[in-house]
Design a protein around this motif. Structure first.
Motif, PDB file in Angstrom:
ATOM      1  N   ALA A  96      -3.332  10.773   4.049  1.00 23.05           N
ATOM      2  CA  ALA A  96      -3.225  10.865   2.623  1.00 23.05           C
ATOM      3  C   ALA A  96      -5.128  11.570   1.894  1.00 23.05           C
ATOM      4  O   ALA A  96      -5.834   9.900   2.505  1.00 23.05           O
ATOM      5  CB  ALA A  96      -2.882   9.580   2.407  1.00 23.05           C
ATOM      6  N   THR A  97      -4.655  11.823   1.072  1.00 24.21           N
ATOM      7  CA  THR A  97      -5.617  11.783  -0.365  1.00 24.21           C
ATOM      8  C   THR A  97      -5.493  10.635  -1.358  1.00 24.21           C
ATOM      9  O   THR A  97      -6.163  10.384  -2.089  1.00 24.21           O
ATOM     10  CB  THR A  97      -5.415  13.249  -0.726  1.00 24.21           C
ATOM     11  N   ARG A  98      -4.107   9.978  -1.412  1.00 26.03           N
ATOM     12  CA  ARG A  98      -4.294   9.473  -2.358  1.00 26.03           C
ATOM     13  C   ARG A  98      -3.849   7.811  -1.964  1.00 26.03           C
ATOM     14  O   ARG A  98      -2.550   8.010  -1.767  1.00 26.03           O
ATOM     15  CB  ARG A  98      -3.434   9.211  -3.298  1.00 26.03           C
ATOM     16  N   ILE A  99      -4.468   7.122  -1.855  1.00 29.05           N
ATOM     17  CA  ILE A  99      -4.064   5.430  -1.002  1.00 29.05           C
ATOM     18  C   ILE A  99      -4.008   3.991  -2.128  1.00 29.05           C
ATOM     19  O   ILE A  99      -5.084   4.851  -3.043  1.00 29.05           O
ATOM     20  CB  ILE A  99      -4.944   5.467  -0.162  1.00 29.05           C
ATOM     21  N   GLY A 100      -2.931   3.932  -3.014  1.00 31.84           N
ATOM     22  CA  GLY A 100      -2.771   2.676  -3.907  1.00 31.84           C
ATOM     23  C   GLY A 100      -2.392   1.412  -3.035  1.00 31.84           C
ATOM     24  O   GLY A 100      -1.983   1.558  -1.975  1.00 31.84           O
ATOM     25  N   ILE A 101      -3.503   0.225  -3.783  1.00 33.18           N
ATOM     26  CA  ILE A 101      -2.848  -0.997  -2.868  1.00 33.18           C
ATOM     27  C   ILE A 101      -2.760  -1.736  -4.162  1.00 33.18           C
ATOM     28  O   ILE A 101      -3.561  -1.832  -5.179  1.00 33.18           O
ATOM     29  CB  ILE A 101      -3.935  -1.850  -2.036  1.00 33.18           C
ATOM     30  N   GLU A 102      -2.163  -3.089  -4.276  1.00 35.26           N
ATOM     31  CA  GLU A 102      -1.002  -4.105  -5.033  1.00 35.26           C
ATOM     32  C   GLU A 102      -0.627  -4.827  -4.510  1.00 35.26           C
ATOM     33  O   GLU A 102      -0.075  -5.382  -3.562  1.00 35.26           O
ATOM     34  CB  GLU A 102       0.278  -2.914  -5.535  1.00 35.26           C
ATOM     35  N   LEU A 103      -1.373  -6.048  -5.757  1.00 30.56           N
ATOM     36  CA  LEU A 103      -1.424  -7.571  -5.296  1.00 30.56           C
ATOM     37  C   LEU A 103      -0.411  -8.436  -6.480  1.00 30.56           C
ATOM     38  O   LEU A 103      -0.794  -8.593  -6.900  1.00 30.56           O
ATOM     39  CB  LEU A 103      -2.397  -8.250  -4.667  1.00 30.56           C
ATOM     40  N   PRO A 104       1.136  -8.308  -5.830  1.00 29.82           N
ATOM     41  CA  PRO A 104       1.772  -8.374  -7.230  1.00 29.82           C
ATOM     42  C   PRO A 104       1.854  -9.862  -7.760  1.00 29.82           C
ATOM     43  O   PRO A 104       1.088  -9.927  -9.219  1.00 29.82           O
ATOM     44  CB  PRO A 104       3.253  -8.224  -6.816  1.00 29.82           C
ATOM     45  N   ALA A 136       0.880  -1.050  -0.234  1.00 33.77           N
ATOM     46  CA  ALA A 136       0.271  -0.337   0.390  1.00 33.77           C
ATOM     47  C   ALA A 136       0.899   1.305  -0.256  1.00 33.77           C
ATOM     48  O   ALA A 136       1.790   1.374   0.862  1.00 33.77           O
ATOM     49  CB  ALA A 136      -0.681   0.312   0.979  1.00 33.77           C
ATOM     50  N   THR A 137       0.484   2.224  -0.695  1.00 33.78           N
ATOM     51  CA  THR A 137       1.425   3.494  -0.787  1.00 33.78           C
ATOM     52  C   THR A 137       0.024   4.457  -0.155  1.00 33.78           C
ATOM     53  O   THR A 137      -0.933   4.851  -0.695  1.00 33.78           O
ATOM     54  CB  THR A 137       1.821   3.429  -2.210  1.00 33.78           C
ATOM     55  N   PHE A 138       0.851   5.885   0.178  1.00 35.92           N
ATOM     56  CA  PHE A 138      -0.114   6.892   0.307  1.00 35.92           C
ATOM     57  C   PHE A 138       0.373   8.348   0.269  1.00 35.92           C
ATOM     58  O   PHE A 138       2.379   8.583   0.751  1.00 35.92           O
ATOM     59  CB  PHE A 138      -0.128   7.164   2.246  1.00 35.92           C
ATOM     60  N   THR A 139       0.066   9.207  -0.504  1.00 34.95           N
ATOM     61  CA  THR A 139       0.605  10.146  -0.812  1.00 34.95           C
ATOM     62  C   THR A 139      -0.561  11.760  -0.477  1.00 34.95           C
ATOM     63  O   THR A 139      -1.360  11.194  -0.462  1.00 34.95           O
ATOM     64  CB  THR A 139       0.700  10.271  -3.087  1.00 34.95           C
ATOM     65  N   GLY A 140      -0.167  12.392  -1.598  1.00 36.40           N
ATOM     66  CA  GLY A 140      -0.842  13.673  -1.191  1.00 36.40           C
ATOM     67  C   GLY A 140      -1.107  14.018  -0.205  1.00 36.40           C
ATOM     68  O   GLY A 140      -2.583  14.417   0.179  1.00 36.40           O
ATOM     69  N   SER A 197      -4.597  -4.009  -8.731  1.00 40.53           N
ATOM     70  CA  SER A 197      -4.416  -3.262  -8.785  1.00 40.53           C
ATOM     71  C   SER A 197      -5.521  -2.567  -8.049  1.00 40.53           C
ATOM     72  O   SER A 197      -6.446  -2.040  -8.898  1.00 40.53           O
ATOM     73  CB  SER A 197      -3.254  -2.519  -8.167  1.00 40.53           C
ATOM     74  N   VAL A 198      -5.462  -1.535  -7.296  1.00 40.57           N
ATOM     75  CA  VAL A 198      -6.599  -0.257  -7.140  1.00 40.57           C
ATOM     76  C   VAL A 198      -6.315   0.553  -6.497  1.00 40.57           C
ATOM     77  O   VAL A 198      -5.392   1.151  -5.875  1.00 40.57           O
ATOM     78  CB  VAL A 198      -7.645  -0.710  -6.154  1.00 40.57           C
ATOM     79  N   ASP A 199      -6.150   1.952  -7.310  1.00 41.51           N
ATOM     80  CA  ASP A 199      -6.072   3.315  -6.548  1.00 41.51           C
ATOM     81  C   ASP A 199      -6.710   4.407  -5.450  1.00 41.51           C
ATOM     82  O   ASP A 199      -8.100   4.342  -6.888  1.00 41.51           O
ATOM     83  CB  ASP A 199      -5.110   3.959  -7.642  1.00 41.51           C
TER      84      ASP A 199
END
Length: 138
Positions: A123-131, A109-113, A136-138
């Motif tokens: 965080a106004t933008r959260i991404g989740i990735e399952l490689p 999961a990533t957190f930006t903005g 992935s969802v953003d």
């Protein structure tokens, strides 16, 4: 556009374009149907709230990441590890990674903005990735 809610073991999705509710168990399968990710609902709730899911920690190590200047918290669990990267300047979460016992990345999961709301940085933008599942969802 849709809204997901969960309570008492149930998951509900409201689809704006259809003005319709869909309900089911708060399971990874149902969450995957609506959000496109196969994770436990409780884990997704923790991530959306801006932090790592709670885990039973066996040991923990904090160390600087030289390439990005982030501070990393690695927590060993019975099933693998959880690594949380904090931004060097704000110490706000920048990323969370869950690894299996062999060190293979399960999800990130990533957190930006980040913006302040009521004195709290969110965080106004959260991404989740399952490689492995190529999801992935953003």
């Amino acid at each position: 556009v849709f809204a997901l809610t969960t309570a008492g073991g149930d998951l509900a999705a409201w689809v704006r374009e259809e003005n319709r509710d869909y309900r089911g168990d708060a399971s990874p399968q149902y969450l995957s149907r609506w959000a496109g990710i196969d994770l436990a609902v409780a884990d997704v709730v923790d991530v959306v709230l801006g932090g790592p899911p709670a885990r039973r920690v066996e040991s923990a190590t904090v160390y600087p990441e030289r390439a990005t200047q982030r501070l990393r918290l690695r927590q060993q669990t019975a099933d693998g590890a959880q690594v949380v990267a904090f931004a060097a300047d704000t110490l706000l979460p920048a990323a969370i990674e869950e690894l299996d016992g062999d060190g293979v990345l399960l999800w990130r999961a990533t957190f930006t903005g980040y913006r302040e709301a009521g004195g709290v940085a969110l965080a106004t933008r959260i991404g989740i990735e399952l490689p492995q599942a190529q999801q992935s969802v953003d």
